[in-house]
Design a protein around this motif. Sequence first.
Motif, PDB file in Angstrom:
ATOM      1  N   ASP A 102      -2.024  -3.016   9.254  1.00  0.00           N
ATOM      2  CA  ASP A 102      -2.034  -2.065   8.257  1.00  0.00           C
ATOM      3  C   ASP A 102      -1.070  -2.245   7.276  1.00  0.00           C
ATOM      4  O   ASP A 102      -0.703  -1.465   6.289  1.00  0.00           O
ATOM      5  N   ARG A 103      -0.401  -3.624   7.173  1.00  0.00           N
ATOM      6  CA  ARG A 103       0.524  -3.915   6.069  1.00  0.00           C
ATOM      7  C   ARG A 103      -0.286  -4.714   5.226  1.00  0.00           C
ATOM      8  O   ARG A 103      -1.089  -5.717   5.340  1.00  0.00           O
ATOM      9  N   ASP A 162       9.687  -2.846  11.324  1.00  0.00           N
ATOM     10  CA  ASP A 162       8.398  -2.764  12.113  1.00  0.00           C
ATOM     11  C   ASP A 162       8.693  -3.607  13.544  1.00  0.00           C
ATOM     12  O   ASP A 162       7.923  -3.543  14.233  1.00  0.00           O
ATOM     13  N   ASP A 176       5.973   3.231  10.465  1.00  0.00           N
ATOM     14  CA  ASP A 176       5.855   4.721   9.953  1.00  0.00           C
ATOM     15  C   ASP A 176       4.695   5.248  10.061  1.00  0.00           C
ATOM     16  O   ASP A 176       4.259   6.167   9.326  1.00  0.00           O
ATOM     17  N   ARG A 177       3.742   4.714  10.811  1.00  0.00           N
ATOM     18  CA  ARG A 177       2.247   5.256  11.081  1.00  0.00           C
ATOM     19  C   ARG A 177       2.175   5.724  12.477  1.00  0.00           C
ATOM     20  O   ARG A 177       2.640   5.430  13.259  1.00  0.00           O
ATOM     21  N   ALA A 224      -5.986   0.990   9.827  1.00  0.00           N
ATOM     22  CA  ALA A 224      -4.896   1.828   9.755  1.00  0.00           C
ATOM     23  C   ALA A 224      -5.249   3.054   9.942  1.00  0.00           C
ATOM     24  O   ALA A 224      -6.395   3.518   9.836  1.00  0.00           O
ATOM     25  N   ALA A 225      -4.255   4.001   9.873  1.00  0.00           N
ATOM     26  CA  ALA A 225      -4.652   5.424  10.114  1.00  0.00           C
ATOM     27  C   ALA A 225      -5.175   6.036   8.775  1.00  0.00           C
ATOM     28  O   ALA A 225      -6.066   6.853   8.763  1.00  0.00           O
ATOM     29  N   ASP A 226      -4.437   5.405   7.719  1.00  0.00           N
ATOM     30  CA  ASP A 226      -5.164   5.805   6.279  1.00  0.00           C
ATOM     31  C   ASP A 226      -5.276   4.462   5.727  1.00  0.00           C
ATOM     32  O   ASP A 226      -4.325   3.712   4.978  1.00  0.00           O
ATOM     33  N   ARG A 238       2.703  -1.143  10.894  1.00  0.00           N
ATOM     34  CA  ARG A 238       3.929  -0.416  10.048  1.00  0.00           C
ATOM     35  C   ARG A 238       4.433   0.374  11.187  1.00  0.00           C
ATOM     36  O   ARG A 238       3.880   1.131  12.163  1.00  0.00           O
ATOM     37  N   SER A 258     -10.591   2.538   9.374  1.00  0.00           N
ATOM     38  CA  SER A 258      -9.530   3.285  10.206  1.00  0.00           C
ATOM     39  C   SER A 258      -9.730   2.665  11.537  1.00  0.00           C
ATOM     40  O   SER A 258     -10.268   2.059  11.864  1.00  0.00           O
ATOM     41  N   TYR A 259      -8.621   3.213  12.287  1.00  0.00           N
ATOM     42  CA  TYR A 259      -8.403   2.627  13.783  1.00  0.00           C
ATOM     43  C   TYR A 259      -9.856   2.791  14.556  1.00  0.00           C
ATOM     44  O   TYR A 259      -9.924   1.921  15.126  1.00  0.00           O
TER      45      TYR A 259
END
Length: 349
Positions: A265-266, A222, A190-191, A284-286, A188, A305-306
Motif C-alpha cells: 500500500d506504499r 514500517d 499507519d493503516r 490497501a485499506a484505502d 504502511r 482494497s484488501y
Amino acid sequence: MNTRTAQDVFINLGGQDDNLGDSALRAAYYEAARGEGTRFHILLENRSSDYVTGLPLDPADLIYTKRSAWVAASDAASRPVQLFEAGEINPRGRAFPVESVAAPLRRSVDSGGLVIVAGMGLKDPSTVDPACFDSVLRDAAVVSWRDAGSRDAAGFGDVAPDWAFALGAPTADWADRGGRPLLAVTLRFDRPWPDDAWLVAVRALATQTSTRIVTVAQVARDAPRAVRLAEALGGEYLVAASTRHSDLDAHVRDVYSRSLVVISDRAHGLIIGATEGAYPIGSAADPQKISRLLAAADLGSLVSSYDRMPDAAAELESKLPELGPAVDKARASVVELGQRIRSAMSAVS
C-alpha cells in the motif's frame, strides 16, 4: 540562456527523513533538470545524513540548511529558475503555496526567471478547491502532475508518471521468471492490519506462483509491521544493512529484482518494485492514492482494497507480460518531461 555565467537553479530536495520514496522521486527530478551550465542551489533543511545519501548530489552544488539563506540567494540571483518541490501536497482548503513560499517564486519571475512545477500530486483530490492554487503555479513555465486525478482536481497542467519511474534497471536487463523466486510484501505502519482472508490470499498467491514470501520496509517506521507480516505469512523479513538511503535503495532493489510480485500500500514500494521487474499489486485499506499513481503508468488494474486480493491474484498471470511495456512507456513520458524542463530553462536569457 546566458552562456557567460552559470544558470542558478533552486530546488528543495527535502522529504520525509526515513522514507526512501521521498528521496527517490526527488533524486530523479534533480537529475532530469541537470544540464550544462547549471548551478544548483539545494535546500536540505533538517535532513539527516542518512536521507542525503539517497540524492546524487554534485560537489559543485550549493547546499543550504536554512530556508532563509536559500531564499536570500534566490533573491540575489539573476533570472533564477525555481523547480517547485515534487511529491505529495495537501492544501486542505488553504491558499497553496502559503505566502511565505509563493512570494519568492513571484520575485523570481518578476526578475526574469521562471518557475517549473513537475511531479506534484494531491493527497486526496476530492478535498481540494481549485481556487486555492496561487497564480504563480498556474502560470508556471511547465506544470505537470503525477496523476490525472490531481490534475483534474486542480484544473490546470498536464500529467506524467511519478519521477521514480525514471530509476531502476532497464527492462532488457530484468531477470526472467525463473530468476524471480520471491514474492515481496511491504505495508504502511499507519493503516489497518489486513484480515485473515487477506493473509490467506497472499499465501495462496505464493503457492500459485511457486514463490517464497519475504517482507521489506522502505520506510523505517514500517519495520515493525514488516516483522509482524513475515510472522503472519510464514515468510522472512529481509532487513537492509543500514538506514542510509543509499543502502536501503540498494537493498530493496535487490529484493524486488528477484521478486515476481510486490504487494504493497506504499506507492513507492509499488513503483520501485515495478522498475525492477516485480509486478505491482496494490492492496490497501484505502487504495485511492496508489490507484491514481499506478494508473498514470497504465499499471492500475491490480490495485484495490484488501478484500479484492483474491481477484488480483486470479488476474496476475494475464497481466505479467504488460509490465515491461508499461514501465518503458512511463520512462519515455518522464524523459519527455525532463526535456521540456530543460528546454524551458534554456529559453531564459
